[in-house]
Design a protein around this motif. Structure first.
Motif, short mmCIF file in Angstrom:
data_model
loop_
_atom_site.label_atom_id
_atom_site.label_comp_id
_atom_site.label_asym_id
_atom_site.label_seq_id
_atom_site.Cartn_x
_atom_site.Cartn_y
_atom_site.Cartn_z
N GLY A 105 -2.41 -14.76 -17.57
CA GLY A 105 -1.72 -13.49 -17.42
C GLY A 105 -0.27 -13.63 -16.98
N PRO A 106 -0.01 -14.22 -15.79
CA PRO A 106 1.38 -14.41 -15.33
C PRO A 106 2.20 -15.28 -16.29
CG PRO A 106 -0.17 -14.74 -13.54
CD PRO A 106 -0.98 -14.66 -14.80
N LEU A 107 1.54 -16.28 -16.88
CA LEU A 107 2.23 -17.16 -17.82
C LEU A 107 2.74 -16.39 -19.03
CD1 LEU A 107 3.07 -20.00 -18.73
CD2 LEU A 107 0.76 -20.32 -19.65
N LEU A 108 1.92 -15.48 -19.54
CA LEU A 108 2.33 -14.65 -20.68
C LEU A 108 3.58 -13.84 -20.35
CD1 LEU A 108 -1.07 -13.29 -22.07
CD2 LEU A 108 0.68 -14.49 -23.41
N VAL A 109 3.60 -13.22 -19.18
CA VAL A 109 4.75 -12.40 -18.77
C VAL A 109 6.00 -13.26 -18.67
CG1 VAL A 109 5.71 -10.97 -16.92
CG2 VAL A 109 3.30 -10.74 -17.55
N ARG A 110 5.88 -14.43 -18.01
CA ARG A 110 7.05 -15.30 -17.85
C ARG A 110 7.57 -15.79 -19.19
NH1 ARG A 110 3.83 -17.95 -14.11
NH2 ARG A 110 3.91 -19.90 -15.29
N ALA A 111 6.65 -16.26 -20.02
CA ALA A 111 7.06 -16.84 -21.30
C ALA A 111 7.71 -15.81 -22.21
CB ALA A 111 5.86 -17.48 -22.00
N MET A 112 7.11 -14.62 -22.30
CA MET A 112 7.67 -13.59 -23.18
C MET A 112 9.02 -13.10 -22.68
SD MET A 112 4.43 -11.30 -24.54
CE MET A 112 3.78 -10.91 -22.94
N ALA A 113 9.12 -12.87 -21.35
CA ALA A 113 10.39 -12.41 -20.78
C ALA A 113 11.49 -13.45 -21.00
CB ALA A 113 10.22 -12.13 -19.28
N CYS A 114 11.15 -14.70 -20.76
CA CYS A 114 12.12 -15.79 -20.89
C CYS A 114 12.62 -15.92 -22.33
CB CYS A 114 11.49 -17.10 -20.42
SG CYS A 114 12.67 -18.45 -20.29
N LEU A 115 11.71 -15.92 -23.29
CA LEU A 115 12.10 -16.12 -24.68
C LEU A 115 12.87 -14.92 -25.24
CD1 LEU A 115 8.90 -17.96 -25.76
CD2 LEU A 115 11.20 -18.78 -26.24
N VAL A 116 12.48 -13.71 -24.85
CA VAL A 116 13.24 -12.53 -25.29
C VAL A 116 14.66 -12.59 -24.76
CG1 VAL A 116 13.46 -10.03 -25.03
CG2 VAL A 116 11.24 -11.02 -25.61
N LEU A 117 14.83 -12.91 -23.48
CA LEU A 117 16.16 -13.01 -22.89
C LEU A 117 16.99 -14.12 -23.53
CD1 LEU A 117 15.18 -12.45 -19.16
CD2 LEU A 117 16.63 -10.94 -20.54
N ILE A 118 16.34 -15.25 -23.84
CA ILE A 118 17.04 -16.36 -24.50
C ILE A 118 17.55 -15.93 -25.87
CG2 ILE A 118 16.67 -18.59 -25.65
CD1 ILE A 118 14.81 -19.28 -23.24
N PHE A 119 16.67 -15.33 -26.68
CA PHE A 119 17.06 -14.93 -28.04
C PHE A 119 18.17 -13.87 -28.02
CE2 PHE A 119 12.66 -16.17 -29.86
CZ PHE A 119 13.11 -17.46 -30.08
N LEU A 120 18.06 -12.90 -27.10
CA LEU A 120 19.06 -11.84 -27.05
C LEU A 120 20.41 -12.39 -26.58
CD1 LEU A 120 17.04 -8.81 -25.59
CD2 LEU A 120 17.59 -9.32 -27.97
N THR A 121 20.40 -13.28 -25.61
CA THR A 121 21.66 -13.88 -25.12
C THR A 121 22.34 -14.68 -26.23
OG1 THR A 121 20.71 -14.05 -22.89
CG2 THR A 121 22.70 -15.34 -23.34
N ILE A 122 21.56 -15.50 -26.93
CA ILE A 122 22.13 -16.30 -28.02
C ILE A 122 22.67 -15.40 -29.12
CG2 ILE A 122 21.52 -17.88 -29.90
CD1 ILE A 122 19.72 -19.35 -27.90
#
Length: 345
Positions: free
Chosen positions: A37-54
Motif C-alpha cells: 500500500g505505502p509503496l504504491l503511493v510513494r512510487a506513483m507520486a515519485c514517478l508522476v513528479l519526475i515525468f512532469l518535471t522533465i
C-alpha cells in the motif's frame, strides 16, 4: 492550441507515471516483501513528479543544447534528468520516513541518500536508463517521426495506398537572399529557419517528409490534418515562430524570412525503398500537384494556397478566411485545379 496540447501531455505523463509506479511497486513487493500500500503511493507520486518535471524543463534544455554535438547533448541530458529523478526519490522517501519516524524530513532525505542500499541501486539504474533513453531519442531525430517504429513493426514493407495531406513550404525570395548573404551565411539561416518552424509542425501533429533546398515538405494523416484544421494552423504557427525571432534574424542576417505554401490532399502509395539507405517514400500525383500549387503563390499574390479537396474537408468553425482563386491550370497538369487563398480571420 498550445494549451490543449500541454494539458494532453500532462495527462498522458500522469497516467504513464501511475502505471509504471504500479508495476515497480508490485516488482519490489515480490522481490523484497515491502508493504504494498505505502509503496504504491510513494512510487506513483515519485514517478508522476519526475515525468512532469522533465516535461517542463525538456523544451528549455533542448533549446540550450541546440547545435551541440551528440555526446555533449546526451551527457548533459543524462546528468540533468538523473538529478531530477534522484531529487524526487530523496524527497518522497524523506517525507515517508519522516512521517513514520516523527523526525525531520531533511534528515531523513539525507539519510536515504547516504545509507539506503536501494538509493545506490536506483542511482545506477537511473543513469543507465537515462543514458540509453536520451541516446535513443537523439538518434531517432535522424529519422522521420515514427519511422523507426514503422521499420521495426514491418509497416509499409509492401506498398500500401493511404490518404494524406501534404504541404510544400518554402522561403520567399530565397535565391536573392542566398546571393546577398553568400552560401555559408545562407546555410546558417536555413538551419535557424528550419529549427524555428519545427515546433509548429510537431504541435499540429505534422510529419516532416523531407527538405529540398529551402523547402520543407510536411505530411499529415487525414484525421490529424482536419482535426481543428491542424494542416492550416501549421502555416500560421510557423509564421508566428519566425516573427518571434525577428530581432535574431535582423541582427544576424539583416532580413526576416517569409514563407509561402501550397496544400493538397489525396491518395498516395507509401512504402519502404532502398538497401544502403532505407526510407519511407510517398508516390502519387498528389505530391506533384501540391508542388505546382505552391509555385502559384507568387503569381496569385497569396502566402497560402489550398486546393478544393482540402477546403471541402475543413472542420468548422474554420477560423480562416478563404478567397476563391478560380480553377487554375497548373504547369504540367492537363486538368485545372480549384484553388483558394487562405488568411487568418
Amino acid at each position: 492550441m498550445r494549451f490543449r496540447q500541454r494539458i494532453d501531455n500532462l495527462i498522458l505523463l500522469t497516467i504513464l507515471g501511475i502505471l509504471i509506479g504500479i508495476m515497480y511497486s508490485f516488482a519490489e513487493n515480490a522481490l523484497k516483501g515491502t508493504e504494498l500500500g505505502p509503496l504504491l503511493v510513494r512510487a506513483m507520486a515519485c514517478l508522476v513528479l519526475i515525468f512532469l518535471t522533465i516535461s517542463f524543463i525538456s523544451k528549455d534544455l533542448r533549446s540550450r543544447l541546440k547545435g551541440k554535438i551528440f555526446l555533449v547533448t546526451v551527457i548533459w541530458q543524462t546528468l540533468i534528468y538523473g538529478f531530477v529523478i534522484i531529487f524526487w526519490l530523496a524527497v518522497i522517501n524523506g517525507i515517508n520516513q519522516a512521517y513514520l519516524n516523527h523526525t525531520s524530513f531533511f534528515i531523513e532525505a539525507i539519510g536515504y541518500i547516504r545509507y539506503s542500499d536501494m538509493f545506490w541501486i536506483n542511482l545506477l539504474t537511473v543513469f543507465i536508463v537515462s543514458l540509453i533513453f536520451t541516446s535513443i531519442l537523439e538518434i531517432n531525430t535522424l529519422h522521420r517521426k515514427g519511422e523507426l517504429f514503422k521499420y521495426i513493426s514491418g509497416l509499409y514493407l509492401k506498398p500500401k495506398e493511404v490518404e494524406r495531406v501534404f504541404m510544400f513550404t518554402d522561403m520567399k525570395s530565397s535565391t536573392s537572399i542566398a546571393e546577398k548573404l553568400g552560401n555559408l551565411a545562407f546555410g546558417n539561416l536555413l538551419q535557424d529557419f528550419f529549427s524555428d518552424i519545427s515546433e509548429a509542425v510537431s504541435m499540429t501533429r505534422g510529419e516532416v517528409y523531407g527538405y529540398v533546398g529551402d523547402e520543407i515538405i510536411i505530411s499529415w494523416k487525414l484525421q490529424h490534418a482536419f482535426d481543428n484544421n491542424q494542416c492550416i494552423r501549421c502555416f500560421f504557427e510557423m509564421e508566428r515562430s519566425i516573427h518571434k525571432r525577428t530581432d535574431h534574424y535582423t541582427g544576424k542576417y539583416g532580413i526576416v524570412p517569409e514563407i509561402k505554401a501550397g496544400l493538397h490532399a489525396g491518395k498516395v502509395v507509401v512504402m519502404w525503398v532502398g538497401e544502403q539507405k532505407k526510407e519511407i517514400v510517398y508516390l502519387g500525383d498528389v505530391l506533384n500537384t501540391t508542388s505546382r500549387i505552391q509555385a502559384e503563390c507568387n503569381r496569385l499574390g497569396e502566402k497560402l494556397l489550398a486546393s478544393g479537396q482540402v477546403i471541402q474537408q475543413l472542420s468548422t468553425p474554420v477560423g480562416f478566411n478563404s478567397s476563391p482563386m478560380g480553377e487554375i491550370e497548373l504547369r504540367g497538369k492537363s486538368e485545372k485545379v480549384l484553388l483558394y487563398g487562405l488568411k487568418e480571420s
